[in-house]
Design a protein around this motif. Structure first.
Motif, mmCIF file in Angstrom:
data_model
loop_
_atom_site.group_PDB
_atom_site.id
_atom_site.type_symbol
_atom_site.label_atom_id
_atom_site.label_comp_id
_atom_site.label_asym_id
_atom_site.label_seq_id
_atom_site.Cartn_x
_atom_site.Cartn_y
_atom_site.Cartn_z
ATOM 1 N N UNK A 13 0.811 -1.210 0.000
ATOM 2 C CA UNK A 13 0.000 0.000 0.000
ATOM 3 C C UNK A 13 0.852 1.271 0.000
ATOM 4 N N UNK A 14 2.001 1.206 0.669
ATOM 5 C CA UNK A 14 2.833 2.397 0.798
ATOM 6 C C UNK A 14 4.141 2.299 0.005
ATOM 7 N N UNK A 15 4.277 1.247 -0.774
ATOM 8 C CA UNK A 15 5.548 1.000 -1.477
ATOM 9 C C UNK A 15 5.894 2.138 -2.435
ATOM 10 N N UNK A 16 4.951 2.530 -3.276
ATOM 11 C CA UNK A 16 5.235 3.552 -4.288
ATOM 12 C C UNK A 16 5.538 4.905 -3.648
ATOM 13 N N UNK A 17 4.760 5.283 -2.635
ATOM 14 C CA UNK A 17 4.987 6.578 -1.979
ATOM 15 C C UNK A 17 6.347 6.617 -1.309
ATOM 16 N N UNK A 18 6.715 5.530 -0.640
ATOM 17 C CA UNK A 18 8.040 5.463 -0.014
ATOM 18 C C UNK A 18 9.133 5.508 -1.070
ATOM 19 N N UNK A 19 8.913 4.793 -2.162
ATOM 20 C CA UNK A 19 9.906 4.751 -3.225
ATOM 21 C C UNK A 19 10.145 6.114 -3.847
ATOM 22 N N UNK A 20 9.079 6.868 -4.089
ATOM 23 C CA UNK A 20 9.245 8.190 -4.699
ATOM 24 C C UNK A 20 9.957 9.145 -3.753
ATOM 25 N N UNK A 21 9.736 8.964 -2.461
ATOM 26 C CA UNK A 21 10.501 9.773 -1.492
ATOM 27 C C UNK A 21 11.984 9.420 -1.566
ATOM 28 N N UNK A 22 12.300 8.154 -1.792
ATOM 29 C CA UNK A 22 13.691 7.746 -1.970
ATOM 30 C C UNK A 22 14.291 8.416 -3.199
ATOM 31 N N UNK A 23 13.524 8.465 -4.286
ATOM 32 C CA UNK A 23 14.018 9.109 -5.505
ATOM 33 C C UNK A 23 14.253 10.598 -5.282
ATOM 34 N N UNK A 24 13.388 11.236 -4.536
ATOM 35 C CA UNK A 24 13.574 12.662 -4.257
ATOM 36 C C UNK A 24 14.917 12.904 -3.570
ATOM 37 N N UNK A 25 15.317 11.965 -2.703
ATOM 38 C CA UNK A 25 16.599 12.105 -2.007
ATOM 39 C C UNK A 25 17.782 11.878 -2.936
ATOM 40 N N UNK A 26 17.536 11.325 -4.128
ATOM 41 C CA UNK A 26 18.596 11.051 -5.104
ATOM 42 C C UNK A 26 18.533 11.996 -6.295
ATOM 43 N N UNK A 27 17.718 13.033 -6.220
ATOM 44 C CA UNK A 27 17.485 13.889 -7.378
ATOM 45 C C UNK A 27 18.769 14.502 -7.926
ATOM 46 N N UNK A 28 19.733 14.809 -7.047
ATOM 47 C CA UNK A 28 20.984 15.428 -7.502
ATOM 48 C C UNK A 28 21.791 14.506 -8.414
ATOM 49 N N UNK A 29 21.571 13.193 -8.285
ATOM 50 C CA UNK A 29 22.326 12.250 -9.099
ATOM 51 C C UNK A 29 21.803 12.187 -10.536
ATOM 52 N N UNK A 30 20.564 12.585 -10.733
ATOM 53 C CA UNK A 30 19.975 12.498 -12.062
ATOM 54 C C UNK A 30 19.039 13.643 -12.331
ATOM 55 N N UNK A 31 19.558 14.788 -12.746
ATOM 56 C CA UNK A 31 18.709 15.967 -12.931
ATOM 57 C C UNK A 31 17.865 15.947 -14.199
ATOM 58 N N UNK A 32 18.088 14.965 -15.106
ATOM 59 C CA UNK A 32 17.413 14.994 -16.403
ATOM 60 C C UNK A 32 16.061 14.295 -16.421
ATOM 61 N N UNK A 33 15.840 13.332 -15.521
ATOM 62 C CA UNK A 33 14.559 12.620 -15.501
ATOM 63 C C UNK A 33 14.413 11.869 -14.194
ATOM 64 N N UNK A 34 13.174 11.665 -13.788
ATOM 65 C CA UNK A 34 12.876 10.880 -12.589
ATOM 66 C C UNK A 34 11.675 10.006 -12.914
ATOM 67 N N UNK A 35 11.893 8.697 -12.996
ATOM 68 C CA UNK A 35 10.848 7.773 -13.427
ATOM 69 C C UNK A 35 10.807 6.573 -12.503
#
Length: 589
Positions: A13-35
């Motif tokens: 139920x919370x997998x996707x929301x937690x995962x997207x928060x993880x991606x937000x913490x990695x945004x500096x590593x990939x400024x061109x796209x977040x998928x």
């Protein structure tokens, strides 16, 4: 190049929301796209720095047998495309992600042994999640296993949760060597996939298994008599050439010190490459004349980045936060400033990292192998190092040369709670009958190199810059693991003897004639007792630090008051400083 993350199993139920928060913490590593993508019992995500491949490199990538997220750069894609064609699979080769995915379909996780480059791979086949890293550990990959859930990411911060705790074992190792290594990170429950390691998580039973702890083809063994300077020279040239693979319009940079390793790399790059040099204006620390001479002979434009005490002090908290583990090598702050400046012009920055560890570039190796405790003339400044280990056994010498403990600056209770793992080191040194020089190189690859690569990755990716390290090419790694002693330390104590001979035709005359070695030094003692002193006192002697019970603030204050330019606790004060800053950045919430 990118940041990757994923969650397999656990609460859907919370997998996707937690995962997207993880991606937000990695945004500096990939400024061109977040998928991201949810599939079966897994969620996978990627933040992309799009260096090559266009749309074909988009991730997560669905393949015939599963889904892939991948961080890195593969240098032998042209060979791999031919391998795939033999199996009836056609890919363009423009995207290394597409190539890796197709190989996984055919070979399973064993496909990673065909990759030459730097990579962290996470592959979900519908039943299991596989994690793997390149042989040298250039690209990072961390994981957390709780019950029936596995989460993983390119950095530690996405895995920490709301109440991170320090890992005592990791701190004990760090207290000894001032580098973080092994499975455990500084955070309890967050571990790293080891260099060359492969792990598998089976979702049906929630079981996590270590398939291997290193690439089996990467083992030190008997010397290879066929490895002549001419042959190694060809391997060097090809390694740099293959690592250049990128879009034709992509301008690159190179971190150039004017030393052997960075100059080998720079010599193999296009003439429109921009050379970046961190200039430290202090006696015994300024390599800029060497960098200028090398850049001039190689025909490269040189950008000199001033490395000042004030800029380094301002950057220090950000560097500690970006590294996620306290790196006690002050050079990381200077590298941060160089990467920051390079990001204004390039997205790829080459470096010569790895040459010293593989081919014998440190004076401590000459001290380890010395028969009489007397350094050769060109290493005369290292006399105290030679004297310190004279008369000890090889294993005890190696330990003494790497030991950076400064217990006098720490509370006795804290030191007692974090015993130095000296026995584990001496037992492992030379295990398997390795000669002393090979055992030392293996120790450097196990301890020193991962710490340097950690810095390379973090300071570059903090600014969206991909760091490439051609000297850690798979073929060079294998070559370095079969060197005789005289190839590392030649007659007269010549360090990196074989590498210098092999690269002679590539190197500028100014580099070939150098006899000194610096390694990005900073005038740490002068700074701590000068422009850093007030700030260091404010951090190291305040109430929070005292109450933490780690540093002996009385001893620290005495060291800060000492005016001796060669005070023995300079490095220890810096270690205490970054350790305290780490606690404030991650644990004081």
């Amino acid at each position: 190049m990118c940041g990757i993350a994923g969650i397999v199993g656990g609460d859907p139920l919370h997998r996707a929301a937690r995962g997207r928060a993880m991606l937000d913490a990695l945004a500096h590593r990939g400024p061109d796209a977040q998928t991201d993508l949810a599939t079966g019992e897994a969620w996978l995500g990627c933040t992309r720095l799009a260096i090559r491949g266009g749309d074909a490199g988009a991730q997560p990538l669905q393949t015939r047998r599963g889904h892939l997220v991948f961080n890195g750069e593969i240098y032998n894609t042209s060979e791999l495309v031919k391998d795939l064609a033999w199996h009836g699979v056609t890919v363009s080769g423009d995207s290394d992600t597409e190539v890796v995915g197709a190989l996984l379909d055919i070979y399973g996780i064993k496909a990673v042994d065909r990759l030459n480059g730097m990579f962290a791979v996470a592959w979900y086949d519908g039943a299991s999640a596989w994690l793997a890293r390149d042989p040298a550990g250039v690209k990072p990959l961390y994981y957390k296993h709780e019950g029936n859930e596995l989460s993983f990411a390119s950095e530690m911060r996405p895995l920490l949760g709301s109440s991170p705790a320090a890992c005592a074992d990791a701190i004990s190792r760090w207290m000894l060597f001032h580098v973080a290594y092994g499975y455990e990170t500084f955070f309890e429950g967050v571990k790293r996939v080891p260099p060359g390691g492969v792990m598998v998580f089976t979702q049906v039973d929630g079981f996590l298994r270590t398939v291997r702890t290193r690439d089996p083809s990467m083992a030190f063994s008997t010397p290879n008599p066929a490895l002549t300077p001419e042959r190694l020279g060809k391997v060097l040239q090809r390694a740099v050439r293959d690592a250049r693979h990128t879009d034709p319009d992509e301008h690159c940079g190179v971190a150039l010190s004017g030393g052997v390793d960075s100059s080998i790399v720079a010599a193999g790059l296009p003439k429109n490459t921009i050379a970046f040099h961190g200039r430290v204006d202090a006696p015994g620390c300024d390599e800029s004349p060497h960098a200028r001479a090398a850049a001039n002979e190689l025909g490269l434009d040189l950008v000199e980045v001033p490395i000042t005490a004030e800029d380094c002090w301002r950057a220090l908290p950000d560097v500690v936060s970006a590294l996620e583990e306290p790196g006690a090598g002050p050079g990381s702050v200077a590298q941060w400033l160089v990467a920051k400046r390079a990001s204004q012009d390039v997205r790829i920055l080459f470096s010569g990292c790895g040459g010293d560890e593989l081919f014998g570039g440190y004076a401590r190796l000459a001290a380890l192998l010395s028969k009489d405790g007397i350094p050769p003339a060109h290493l005369a400044n290292y006399l105290p190092l030679f004297e310190r280990v004279a008369g000890l056994s090889p294993a005890d010498r190696a330990l003494a040369l790497l030991d950076r403990r400064t217990p006098a600056l720490f509370q006795p209770e804290f030191v007692a709670a974090h015993p130095a793992p000296t026995e584990a080191f001496t037992e492992a040194f030379g295990a398997g009958g390795l000669e002393t020089h090979a055992a030392a190189a293996e120790a450097e690859m196990r301890l020193t190199l991962p710490a340097l690569l950690h810095i390379e990755d973090r300071v570059g990716m903090a600014f969206g810059v991909e760091s490439r390290v051609p000297l850690l090419d798979r073929r060079l790694l294998r070559s370095a693991m079969r060197l005789p002693e005289e190839a590392r330390v030649g007659p007269g104590g010549e360090l990196k003897a074989l590498l210098k001979s092999a690269a002679a035709s590539m190197l500028p005359q100014s580099v070939r004639s150098r006899r000194d070695k610096m390694g990005f030094p900073l005038p740490l003692g002068d700074w701590i007792r000068g422009p850093w002193n007030a700030g260091a006192r404010e951090i190291l002697l305040d109430r929070r630090t005292k109450e933490r019970g780690i540093l002996d603030t009385v001893a620290v204050e005495a060291a800060l008051n000492n005016t001796d330019r060669k005070h023995p606790y300079d490095r220890g004060l810096y270690a205490g400083l970054v350790l305290e800053l780490w606690h404030r950045a991650f644990l004081d919430r």
